[in-house]
Scaffold this motif. Structure first.
Motif, PDB file in Angstrom:
ATOM      1  N   GLY A   1     -38.575  15.716  13.069  1.00 32.80           N
ATOM      2  CA  GLY A   1     -39.268  14.469  12.766  1.00 32.80           C
ATOM      3  C   GLY A   1     -38.606  13.649  11.683  1.00 32.80           C
ATOM      4  N   LYS A   2     -37.964  14.334  10.733  1.00 30.40           N
ATOM      5  CA  LYS A   2     -37.293  13.629   9.639  1.00 30.40           C
ATOM      6  C   LYS A   2     -35.843  13.265   9.971  1.00 30.40           C
ATOM      7  CE  LYS A   2     -40.765  13.721   6.798  1.00 30.40           C
ATOM      8  NZ  LYS A   2     -41.451  12.463   6.371  1.00 30.40           N
ATOM      9  N   ARG A   3     -35.416  13.571  11.202  1.00 31.08           N
ATOM     10  CA  ARG A   3     -34.027  13.279  11.605  1.00 31.08           C
ATOM     11  C   ARG A   3     -33.039  13.842  10.577  1.00 31.08           C
ATOM     12  NH1 ARG A   3     -38.546  10.530  13.526  1.00 31.08           N
ATOM     13  NH2 ARG A   3     -37.975   8.958  15.104  1.00 31.08           N
ATOM     14  N   ALA A   4     -33.354  15.042  10.109  1.00 33.17           N
ATOM     15  CA  ALA A   4     -32.579  15.653   9.034  1.00 33.17           C
ATOM     16  C   ALA A   4     -31.505  16.578   9.594  1.00 33.17           C
ATOM     17  CB  ALA A   4     -33.511  16.440   8.106  1.00 33.17           C
ATOM     18  N   THR A   5     -30.528  16.879   8.768  1.00 28.53           N
ATOM     19  CA  THR A   5     -29.484  17.821   9.148  1.00 28.53           C
ATOM     20  C   THR A   5     -29.492  19.004   8.191  1.00 28.53           C
ATOM     21  OG1 THR A   5     -27.827  16.670   7.804  1.00 28.53           O
ATOM     22  CG2 THR A   5     -28.006  16.028  10.121  1.00 28.53           C
ATOM     23  N   LEU A   6     -29.191  20.178   8.701  1.00 27.47           N
ATOM     24  CA  LEU A   6     -29.072  21.397   7.920  1.00 27.47           C
ATOM     25  C   LEU A   6     -27.712  21.998   8.227  1.00 27.47           C
ATOM     26  CD1 LEU A   6     -31.763  24.133   7.402  1.00 27.47           C
ATOM     27  CD2 LEU A   6     -29.472  24.771   8.161  1.00 27.47           C
ATOM     28  N   GLN A   7     -26.903  22.194   7.202  1.00 25.35           N
ATOM     29  CA  GLN A   7     -25.535  22.662   7.423  1.00 25.35           C
ATOM     30  C   GLN A   7     -25.125  23.684   6.376  1.00 25.35           C
ATOM     31  OE1 GLN A   7     -22.586  19.539   7.678  1.00 25.35           O
ATOM     32  NE2 GLN A   7     -20.858  20.970   7.524  1.00 25.35           N
ATOM     33  N   GLY A   8     -24.587  24.806   6.838  1.00 27.49           N
ATOM     34  CA  GLY A   8     -23.974  25.770   5.951  1.00 27.49           C
ATOM     35  C   GLY A   8     -22.489  25.469   5.797  1.00 27.49           C
ATOM     36  N   PHE A   9     -21.879  26.053   4.781  1.00 26.19           N
ATOM     37  CA  PHE A   9     -20.436  25.855   4.599  1.00 26.19           C
ATOM     38  C   PHE A   9     -19.858  27.020   3.813  1.00 26.19           C
ATOM     39  CE2 PHE A   9     -21.867  24.425   0.532  1.00 26.19           C
ATOM     40  CZ  PHE A   9     -20.789  24.472  -0.346  1.00 26.19           C
ATOM     41  N   VAL A  10     -18.560  27.223   3.969  1.00 27.18           N
ATOM     42  CA  VAL A  10     -17.801  28.228   3.218  1.00 27.18           C
ATOM     43  C   VAL A  10     -16.700  27.487   2.472  1.00 27.18           C
ATOM     44  CG1 VAL A  10     -16.351  30.280   3.364  1.00 27.18           C
ATOM     45  CG2 VAL A  10     -18.320  30.029   4.904  1.00 27.18           C
ATOM     46  N   VAL A  11     -16.654  27.634   1.173  1.00 30.36           N
ATOM     47  CA  VAL A  11     -15.750  26.827   0.361  1.00 30.36           C
ATOM     48  C   VAL A  11     -14.284  27.087   0.690  1.00 30.36           C
ATOM     49  CG1 VAL A  11     -15.570  28.445  -1.579  1.00 30.36           C
ATOM     50  CG2 VAL A  11     -15.370  25.977  -1.985  1.00 30.36           C
ATOM     51  N   PHE A  12     -13.966  28.277   1.224  1.00 26.57           N
ATOM     52  CA  PHE A  12     -12.568  28.577   1.554  1.00 26.57           C
ATOM     53  C   PHE A  12     -12.002  27.590   2.575  1.00 26.57           C
ATOM     54  CE2 PHE A  12     -14.182  33.131   0.833  1.00 26.57           C
ATOM     55  CZ  PHE A  12     -14.036  33.018  -0.533  1.00 26.57           C
ATOM     56  N   ASP A  13     -12.867  26.939   3.339  1.00 28.91           N
ATOM     57  CA  ASP A  13     -12.395  25.959   4.324  1.00 28.91           C
ATOM     58  C   ASP A  13     -11.747  24.744   3.664  1.00 28.91           C
ATOM     59  OD1 ASP A  13     -13.408  27.609   6.298  1.00 28.91           O
ATOM     60  OD2 ASP A  13     -15.255  26.464   6.572  1.00 28.91           O
ATOM     61  N   TYR A  14     -11.963  24.573   2.365  1.00 30.86           N
ATOM     62  CA  TYR A  14     -11.441  23.409   1.641  1.00 30.86           C
ATOM     63  C   TYR A  14     -10.258  23.784   0.752  1.00 30.86           C
ATOM     64  CZ  TYR A  14     -15.802  21.189   3.096  1.00 30.86           C
ATOM     65  OH  TYR A  14     -16.846  20.683   3.846  1.00 30.86           O
ATOM     66  N   ALA A  15      -9.614  24.925   1.022  1.00 33.55           N
ATOM     67  CA  ALA A  15      -8.571  25.439   0.124  1.00 33.55           C
ATOM     68  C   ALA A  15      -7.457  24.434  -0.136  1.00 33.55           C
ATOM     69  CB  ALA A  15      -7.991  26.732   0.682  1.00 33.55           C
ATOM     70  N   ASP A  16      -7.123  23.628   0.864  1.00 31.09           N
ATOM     71  CA  ASP A  16      -6.028  22.675   0.674  1.00 31.09           C
ATOM     72  C   ASP A  16      -6.434  21.484  -0.187  1.00 31.09           C
ATOM     73  OD1 ASP A  16      -7.762  21.630   2.588  1.00 31.09           O
ATOM     74  OD2 ASP A  16      -6.158  20.754   3.805  1.00 31.09           O
ATOM     75  N   ARG A  17      -7.710  21.427  -0.591  1.00 29.52           N
ATOM     76  CA  ARG A  17      -8.189  20.323  -1.429  1.00 29.52           C
ATOM     77  C   ARG A  17      -8.717  20.803  -2.786  1.00 29.52           C
ATOM     78  NH1 ARG A  17     -12.473  17.184   1.951  1.00 29.52           N
ATOM     79  NH2 ARG A  17     -12.538  15.969   0.014  1.00 29.52           N
ATOM     80  N   TYR A  18      -8.484  22.045  -3.130  1.00 28.19           N
ATOM     81  CA  TYR A  18      -8.993  22.568  -4.403  1.00 28.19           C
ATOM     82  C   TYR A  18      -8.504  21.742  -5.596  1.00 28.19           C
ATOM     83  CZ  TYR A  18     -10.695  26.968  -2.283  1.00 28.19           C
ATOM     84  OH  TYR A  18     -11.366  27.922  -1.557  1.00 28.19           O
ATOM     85  N   ASN A  19      -7.249  21.341  -5.575  1.00 33.13           N
ATOM     86  CA  ASN A  19      -6.727  20.591  -6.720  1.00 33.13           C
ATOM     87  C   ASN A  19      -7.405  19.239  -6.865  1.00 33.13           C
ATOM     88  OD1 ASN A  19      -4.990  22.593  -7.575  1.00 33.13           O
ATOM     89  ND2 ASN A  19      -3.273  21.851  -6.348  1.00 33.13           N
ATOM     90  N   GLU A  20      -7.754  18.627  -5.745  1.00 32.02           N
ATOM     91  CA  GLU A  20      -8.529  17.379  -5.786  1.00 32.02           C
ATOM     92  C   GLU A  20      -9.833  17.595  -6.552  1.00 32.02           C
ATOM     93  OE1 GLU A  20     -11.716  15.494  -2.747  1.00 32.02           O
ATOM     94  OE2 GLU A  20      -9.754  15.930  -1.865  1.00 32.02           O
ATOM     95  N   ALA A  21     -10.532  18.666  -6.206  1.00 27.87           N
ATOM     96  CA  ALA A  21     -11.805  18.968  -6.860  1.00 27.87           C
ATOM     97  C   ALA A  21     -11.608  19.236  -8.346  1.00 27.87           C
ATOM     98  CB  ALA A  21     -12.461  20.172  -6.183  1.00 27.87           C
ATOM     99  N   ARG A  22     -10.594  20.018  -8.687  1.00 30.35           N
ATOM    100  CA  ARG A  22     -10.362  20.364 -10.092  1.00 30.35           C
ATOM    101  C   ARG A  22     -10.035  19.139 -10.931  1.00 30.35           C
ATOM    102  NH1 ARG A  22      -7.307  25.510  -7.899  1.00 30.35           N
ATOM    103  NH2 ARG A  22      -8.913  27.092  -8.267  1.00 30.35           N
TER     104      ARG A  22
END
Length: 335
Positions: A267-288
Motif C-alpha cells: 500500500g505504501k509503494r515501498a521497497t525493502l532491500q538487503g545489501f552486502v558492503v563487499f559488493d562496493y569494494a571498488d568504491r571504498y576509497n570514494e566512501a573514505r
C-alpha cells in the motif's frame, strides 16, 4: 613476542550467543614470510555482528569458519617483516588478521593505510567497514533525500551512529532507536540525532515511532530486524525505502520472529532491500574520502569502544549481542 603467535580458534559452534567457551587459545611459532608475504603485528581487531554468522553451520553468503581455524576478523596491524615491494617494516596496514597476534599473510591481502585520512582508530571505525557500510547503505541503497524522515535501529552501534549522521548531513529529520537512556542521550547530544527512542522503556515501539515520526518513515535503516523491523514497517510513509543492513536480534535467537507487517510495503509503494558492503569494494576509497571530509568539517564523528587484550575478543563478541557497547567495538592487541 615476535617468536610467538597467540591465537584464538573456533572450538565449538554456538547454538545461541557465542562466548569464551566456544573458542580455544593456543600459541604457535611465528611464520617467517616467504616471497610475496608480510609478517604483521595486530594492533586493533574489529568485533562485528557478522562474526556470529560466520561461525554458524551454514552462514549463507560467505564460507563458514571451520572448527580449529583461527577466528576470522579484520583489523589494523603494523608490518614487522616484508617480502614484497611496496610494504616495509613499520607500515600500518588494514587486513583480515583473524584473532591472532602475529599473522603472516599474502601481501595482496594487506592494504597500506593513508595516514593523511586518519589514525588507526579512525581506520578501525569511521574509515573502516562500519563507516563504509553506513555510507553505501544510506546513499546508494537508501537513496537518502533532503527533508525526509530517517529512522535508524541499532543507532548507538558502529554503523548506526554513522548512518544517522549521514541523514543529518543530508538535511533529514533523524530518529534513532537504541537501548537505554545513556545511549539515547548520546545520540541527541553527541551525534546530532533529532530524537531517540529507548526501546527498553517503550511498551509499544510502533506507537513510539509514530510519536517521533508523525509524517511516517521515509527511510528506515535497519540493523536489528525482528520486532523492531515490524514496528517500523507499521509506520512507513508513501514511497519509503527499507534498508536491511543487519538483523542482530535474530542472528543468535533460538526462535525467529515472524514479521507481520510486510503487507504495508504494498500500500505504501515501498521497497525493502538487503545489501552486502563487499559488493562496493571498488568504491571504498570514494566512501573514505567523503567520510574523512565530513569528519574534518565537524559534521561527522564516531565513538570507538575499545577493550584491551586479544584474550578478551570472545568477551567482546558477547558484549556486542548483549548491547553493552557504545559505538564501534574493537579489541586492542598492541599499542
Amino acid at each position: 613476542m615476535r617468536n610467538a603467535n597467540h591465537r584464538l580458534t573456533l572450538r565449538a559452534r554456538p547454538a545461541g550467543l557465542a562466548g569464551p567457551e566456544h573458542f580455544a587459545q593456543d600459541t604457535v611459532p611465528v611464520k617467517t614470510p616467504e616471497a610475496g608475504e608480510v609478517l604483521l603485528e595486530s594492533l586493533l581487531i574489529s568485533i562485528d555482528p557478522a562474526m556470529r554468522v560466520w561461525i554458524s553451520e551454514n552462514p549463507g553468503y560467505v564460507a563458514r569458519v571451520e572448527l580449529g581455524e583461527v577466528m576470522r576478523a579484520g583489523g589494523i596491524a603494523r608490518v614487522l617483516d616484508s617480502r614484497v615491494d611496496g610494504l616495509k617494516a613499520g607500515d600500518i596496514v588494514q587486513a583480515r588478521l583473524g584473532w591472532q597476534s602475529h599473522p603472516t599473510l599474502p601481501a595482496a591481502e594487506a592494504q597500506a593505510l593513508d595516514a593523511r585520512l586518519g589514525s588507526p582508530l579512525d581506520w578501525i571505525g569511521l574509515l573502516g567497514m562500519t563507516g563504509i557500510t553506513a555510507y553505501f547503505g544510506m546513499r546508494d541503497v537508501g537513496r537518502v533525500r533532503p527533508g525526509q524522515t530517517v529512522l535508524v535501529s541499532g543507532a548507538a552501534g558502529g554503523v548506526g551512529q554513522v548512518a544517522g549522521q549521514i541523514g543529518r548531513i543530508e538535511a533529514c529529520r533523524v530518529v534513532g532507536i537504541a537501548g537505554g537512556a545513556a545511549k539515547c542521550q548520546a545520540l541527541t547530544a553527541e551525534f546530532g540525532f533529532d530524537a531517540a527512542i529507548d526501546y527498553k522503556a517503550e511498551p509499544d515501539l510502533a506507537a513510539a515511532i509514530a510519536r517521533e515520526c508523525p509524517n511516517g518513515v521515509d527511510l528506515f535503516y535497519d540493523n536489528v530486524g525482528g520486532a523492531t523491523l515490524d514496528a517500523a514497517l507499521a509506520n512507513l510513509a508513501m514511497g519509503a525505502r527499507v534498508v536491511i543492513c543487519g538483523r542482530i536480534s535474530q542472528t543468535a535467537s533460538a526462535e525467529l520472529y515472524g514479521v507481520k507487517n510486510l503487507g504495508n510495503l504494498i500500500g505504501k509503494r515501498a521497497t525493502l532491500q538487503g545489501f552486502v558492503v563487499f559488493d562496493y569494494a571498488d568504491r571504498y576509497n570514494e566512501a573514505r574520502r567523503w567520510l574523512a571530509a565530513q569528519r574534518d568539517a565537524g559534521r561527522l564523528r564516531q565513538r570507538v569502544h575499545v577493550i584491551e587484550g586479544l584474550a578478551r575478543a570472545p568477551e567482546g563478541l558477547a558484549m556486542l549481542f548483549a548491547g553493552e557497547n557504545m559505538g564501534k567495538l574493537a579489541v586492542r592487541v598492541a599499542e
